[in-house]
Design an enzyme around this catalytic site. Structure first.
Site, PDB file in Angstrom:
ATOM      1  N   ASN A  39      34.618  45.781  50.221  1.00 26.50           N
ATOM      2  CA  ASN A  39      34.389  46.553  51.351  1.00 26.50           C
ATOM      3  C   ASN A  39      35.471  47.692  51.425  1.00 26.50           C
ATOM      4  OD1 ASN A  39      35.237  43.830  52.327  1.00 26.50           O
ATOM      5  ND2 ASN A  39      36.094  44.985  53.988  1.00 26.50           N
ATOM      6  N   ASP A  40      36.266  47.771  52.256  1.00 24.06           N
ATOM      7  CA  ASP A  40      37.422  49.084  52.610  1.00 24.06           C
ATOM      8  C   ASP A  40      38.065  49.419  51.383  1.00 24.06           C
ATOM      9  OD1 ASP A  40      36.755  47.498  54.858  1.00 24.06           O
ATOM     10  OD2 ASP A  40      38.848  47.533  55.500  1.00 24.06           O
TER      11      ASP A  40
ATOM     12  N   GLN B 245      39.042  46.038  49.227  1.00 23.74           N
ATOM     13  CA  GLN B 245      38.615  44.715  49.738  1.00 23.74           C
ATOM     14  C   GLN B 245      37.671  44.040  48.659  1.00 23.74           C
ATOM     15  OE1 GLN B 245      39.804  42.888  52.899  1.00 23.74           O
ATOM     16  NE2 GLN B 245      41.524  43.979  51.733  1.00 23.74           N
TER      17      GLN B 245
ATOM     18  N   GLU C 295      39.947  49.739  63.682  1.00 27.55           N
ATOM     19  CA  GLU C 295      40.371  49.352  62.189  1.00 27.55           C
ATOM     20  C   GLU C 295      40.788  50.381  61.479  1.00 27.55           C
ATOM     21  OE1 GLU C 295      38.109  45.211  61.904  1.00 27.55           O
ATOM     22  OE2 GLU C 295      36.781  47.008  61.075  1.00 27.55           O
TER      23      GLU C 295
ATOM     24  N   TRP D 279      30.799  38.838  51.531  1.00 26.11           N
ATOM     25  CA  TRP D 279      32.144  38.661  51.964  1.00 26.11           C
ATOM     26  C   TRP D 279      32.824  37.431  51.870  1.00 26.11           C
ATOM     27  CZ3 TRP D 279      35.736  36.875  55.630  1.00 26.11           C
ATOM     28  CH2 TRP D 279      36.773  37.406  55.867  1.00 26.11           C
TER      29      TRP D 279
ATOM     30  N   PHE E  90      43.864  41.204  53.479  1.00 22.95           N
ATOM     31  CA  PHE E  90      43.116  42.352  54.068  1.00 22.95           C
ATOM     32  C   PHE E  90      43.668  43.771  53.697  1.00 22.95           C
ATOM     33  CE2 PHE E  90      40.780  39.897  57.766  1.00 22.95           C
ATOM     34  CZ  PHE E  90      40.160  39.160  56.881  1.00 22.95           C
ATOM     35  N   SER E  91      42.985  44.557  54.368  1.00 21.04           N
ATOM     36  CA  SER E  91      43.389  46.050  53.928  1.00 21.04           C
ATOM     37  C   SER E  91      44.658  46.605  54.275  1.00 21.04           C
ATOM     38  CB  SER E  91      42.445  46.880  54.694  1.00 21.04           C
ATOM     39  OG  SER E  91      41.068  46.846  54.294  1.00 21.04           O
TER      40      SER E  91
ATOM     41  N   TRP F  61      31.599  41.629  45.586  1.00 16.01           N
ATOM     42  CA  TRP F  61      31.490  42.274  46.857  1.00 16.01           C
ATOM     43  C   TRP F  61      32.751  42.975  47.086  1.00 16.01           C
ATOM     44  CZ3 TRP F  61      29.221  42.544  52.004  1.00 16.01           C
ATOM     45  CH2 TRP F  61      30.077  42.892  53.158  1.00 16.01           C
TER      46      TRP F  61
HETATM   47  C1  FRU Z   1      37.190  46.725  58.003  1.00 14.63           C
HETATM   48  C2  FRU Z   1      37.958  45.390  57.760  1.00 14.63           C
HETATM   49  C3  FRU Z   1      39.575  45.549  58.150  1.00 14.63           C
HETATM   50  C4  FRU Z   1      39.991  44.596  57.492  1.00 14.63           C
HETATM   51  C5  FRU Z   1      38.943  44.016  56.446  1.00 14.63           C
HETATM   52  C6  FRU Z   1      38.657  42.741  55.847  1.00 14.63           C
HETATM   53  O1  FRU Z   1      36.097  46.884  57.564  1.00 14.63           O
HETATM   54  O2  FRU Z   1      37.508  44.300  58.967  1.00 14.63           O
HETATM   55  O3  FRU Z   1      40.042  45.801  59.398  1.00 14.63           O
HETATM   56  O4  FRU Z   1      41.172  44.438  56.961  1.00 14.63           O
HETATM   57  O5  FRU Z   1      37.921  44.772  56.624  1.00 14.63           O
HETATM   58  O6  FRU Z   1      38.032  42.748  54.865  1.00 14.63           O
END
Ligand code: FRU
Length: 493
Positions: A38-39, A55, A222, A63, A98-99, A36
Site C-alpha cells: 500500500n502507501d 507498505q 492519514e 494486508w 507503518f508509513s 501486498w
Molecule cells: C494509509 C495507512 C496509513 C498507515 C498504513 C498502514 O493507507 O492506513 O495511515 O500508516 O496505511 O499500512
C-alpha cells in the site's frame, strides 16, 4: 546481527524475485513483485538515486504485518528492486512498521522516520494499536533501528490527541531545523496535522497544530505531506470516512489538497483553496519529493482501500503505485502531469489531425495497452457542441473501458464496468472539469492501469483495470460531431 524477521523477508524475496514473470507485472508502475503493497514511503533522493519504500506484506496478497519494501530509480520509469528495508521486529513496532518518510543526514547516512505499532488487548477483547514515531538509519540498503525509539509518543501529543491514531510522519529540513508533519485524531474525533521540530533529527518536540479537519473533510487524516510550491504552501492528506461533496469528493477514503499560506509565526496553514487530488477510483496516500533540479514529484498508491479485497486471483502481487507526477499551481489549483522522463520511453509515434468523429471510428495505428496518447477534441459543427464524445480503450469483443466527455454539464465519466474485474465494485466515476472550447486528454496506460490528465494537468484520474492485454483496441465516437487530433506513442522500457 540482522533480525530474523527481516532476514526471513529477504530470504523469501530471494526465492521469488528472480522468477517474477514480466508478463504479469506492469511495465513502468511499481508493485511489490510478490505480496501486498500500500502507501508509498520514504520517497526521496539519496546518493544519486530516487528511493521509494512502501507498505509491504511480502507473504500474502492481502494486508498483514507491515514491512517496508524498497525500490530505486534514476528516471521514475525503470525501477530496481532492493531487499526489504524494515520488518516489525521490536517491542515498539511488533505489529507493524507503518508509513513514514526519509531524508539524507549531514553525515551522509539515510534516515527513515516511520510509525511503530504495538497492539494492546483490552479486558473486553478490543485491540488498540498504539502508534509512536520511530527512526532507522542506514546506507541505502541496510537500516538499523535507533536505540532510543520511539522518538515521539503519547506524551508528545497536544491535549485530546489520540495515541491510537498518530501516524505517517513526513520529514524535511528547512531553516536549520528538521520538521515533521504527523496525522493525529484530535478531541473532536477528526483529523489534525501536527508539526514537530528537531535540531538534530533524533530529539523531537511538539511545535504546533498545522491544520485541523474539524469534521469537515472526513475523519482521521492519514499520510500528510507539506511543502512550498509556486509561491504557496500545500498540504496533502488522505482523509478516511468522507461523505460525498458534489462530484469533488466521493464517499470513503479520499485525497485532499489544501492550498494556502503558511503563517510561520503561528506555524499554521491558512487555507485559500481545497480540492480533490485525483478523481479516479484508485488513488490514496500521496507522498512527494523534491528533485535536485527543483521539481516537486508526487506518487501515490493506485488503489482504493474499499476495493482492496478485489483481486485477480492468479497474480502473485496486489497493489501498485501511480506514475510519479510533477506538481505545480495554476489559477489557485494543483496541477499534475506525468514526469517528463516518461517521454524518453515513447516509441512509434502515430498522429492524426482534424479527424471528424460521428460514428464509432478506429484510426489505423491507434491501439495498444502500453501507451501515452494525447487527444484534443472540439466541436465538429461550429454552431453545435457535441452531446457526448467517447474514447473506448482496452477494448475487445467483450471488454471496454470508456472515457466520456459531456460538455452540457462539463463532466468526464470513466466507466470500467467491463474492464475485466471479477467483482462488483465502484466502476463508474464522474468528475467536473473546466468549460473550454477544446478539451485535451492525455491518457497513460500500463498493463493494469489507466491514468488520465485533463487540460495539461488541471485534473488527474487514476483507475485500475484488469482487461486481458489482448484487449488493445481503441475507438472514438460522438453524439453530434466532434473533431479530434491524436498523438499516440507506445511506451517501451
Ligand atoms: C494509509 C495507512 C496509513 C498507515 C498504513 C498502514 O493507507 O492506513 O495511515 O500508516 O496505511 O499500512
Amino acid at each position: 546481527m540482522r533480525k530474523t524477521t527481516l532476514q526471513k523477508a529477504r530470504t523469501f524475496e530471494q526465492r521469488y524475485h528472480p522468477h517474477l514473470s514480466l508478463s504479469e507485472q506492469p511495465r513502468f508502475h511499481v508493485t511489490g513483485g510478490v505480496g501486498w503493497i500500500n502507501d508509498p514511503n520514504g520517497f526521496s533522493f539519496y546518493r544519486g538515486e530516487y528511493h521509494l519504500f512502501y507498505q509491504y506484506n511480502p507473504y500474502d496478497t492481502k494486508w498483514g504485518p507491515m514491512h517496508w519494501g524498497h525500490v530505486t530509480t534514476t528516471d521514475f520509469v525503470h525501477w530496481k528492486r532492493l531487499p526489504c528495508a524494515l520488518a516489525p521486529d521490536e517491542s515498539y513496532d511488533k505489529d507493524g512498521c507503518f508509513s513514514g518518510s526519509a531524508l539524507e543526514l549531514p553525515d551522509g547516512r539515510q534516515l527513515l522516520m516511520y510509525t511503530g505499532v504495538r497492539n494492546v488487548r483490552r479486558s473486553n477483547g478490543v485491540v488498540d494499536g498504539y502508534q509512536t514515531q520511530c527512526l532507522a538509519v542506514g546506507d541505502g540498503v541496510d537500516y538499523q533501528k535507533f536505540e532510543n525509539n520511539p522518538v515521539l509518543d503519547a506524551k508528545d501529543l497536544p491535549e485530546g490527541g489520540s495515541a491510537i491514531d498518530f501516524r505517517d510522519p513526513k520529514i524535511w529540513y528547512e531553516d536549520g531545523k528538521y520538521w515533521a508533519v504527523v496525522g493525529n485524531r484530535s478531541a473532536d474525533k477528526s483529523g489534525s496535522i501536527l508539526l514537530f521540530e528537531s535540531d538534530d533529527a533524533f530529539h523531537w518536540k511538539f511545535s504546533s497544530v498545522l491544520a485541523s479537519c474539524h469534521n469537515q473533510f472526513g475523519k482521521m487524516w492519514e499520510c500528510p505531506d507539506f511543502f512550498a510550491l509556486d509561491g504557496k504552501h500545500v498540504l496533502l492528506v488522505s482523509p478516511q470516512n468522507m461523505t460525498s461533496m458534489g462530484l469533488e469528493f466521493h464517499p470513503g477514503n479520499n485525497t485532499l489538497c489544501i492550498i494556502g499560506r503558511y503563517d510561520r509565526e503561528k506555524r499554521h496553514l491558512l487555507r485559500d483553496n481545497t480540492q480533490s487530488i485525483d478523481y479516479g477510483t484508485d488513488f490514496y496516500a500521496t507522498q512527494t519529493l523534491q528533485t535536485p533540479d527543483g521539481r516537486r514529484i508526487m506518487i501515490a498508491w493506485m488503489q482504493s482501500w474499499e476495493s482492496s479485497g478485489c483481486k485477480v486471483a492468479e497474480l502473485p502481487f496486489f497493489g501498485q503505485m501511480t506514475l510519479p507526477r510533477e506538481l505545480g499551481i495554476r489559477d489557485g489549483r494543483l496541477i499534475q502531469n506525468p514526469v517528463h522522463e516518461l517521454e524518453a520511453c515513447r516509441k512509434t509515434k502515430v498522429s492524426y489531425q482534424n479527424v471528424m468523429i460521428v460514428d464509432e471510428t478506429n484510426l489505423q495505428g491507434v491501439s495498444g495497452r502500453f501507451l501515452d496518447m494525447t487527444v484534443r477534441v472540439r466541436a465538429g459543427n461550429t454552431n453545435h457542441m457535441y452531446r457526448y464524445f467517447k474514447i473506448n480503450v482496452a477494448k475487445d469483443g467483450e471488454r471496454v473501458t470508456m472515457i466520456r466527455h459531456k460538455p452540457e454539464n462539463n463532466t468526464i465519466r470513466v466507466d470500467r464496468s467491463r474492464s475485466g474485474f471479477p467483482h462488483d465494485i465502484v466502476n463508474v466515476r464522474d468528475f467536473p472539469i473546466a468549460a473550454k472550447d477544446e478539451l485535451k486528454l492525455r491518457i497513460i496506460m500500463d498493463r493494469y492501469s489507466l491514468e488520465i490528465f485533463v487540460n495539461d494537468g488541471e485534473q488527474a484520474a487514476s483507475f485500475v483495470i484488469y482487461a486481458p492485454i489482448t484487449a488493445d483496441s481503441i475507438s472514438f465516437s460522438a453524439d453530434g460531431a466532434a473533431i479530434i487530433d491524436v498523438e499516440k506513442y507506445d511506451i517501451e522500457v
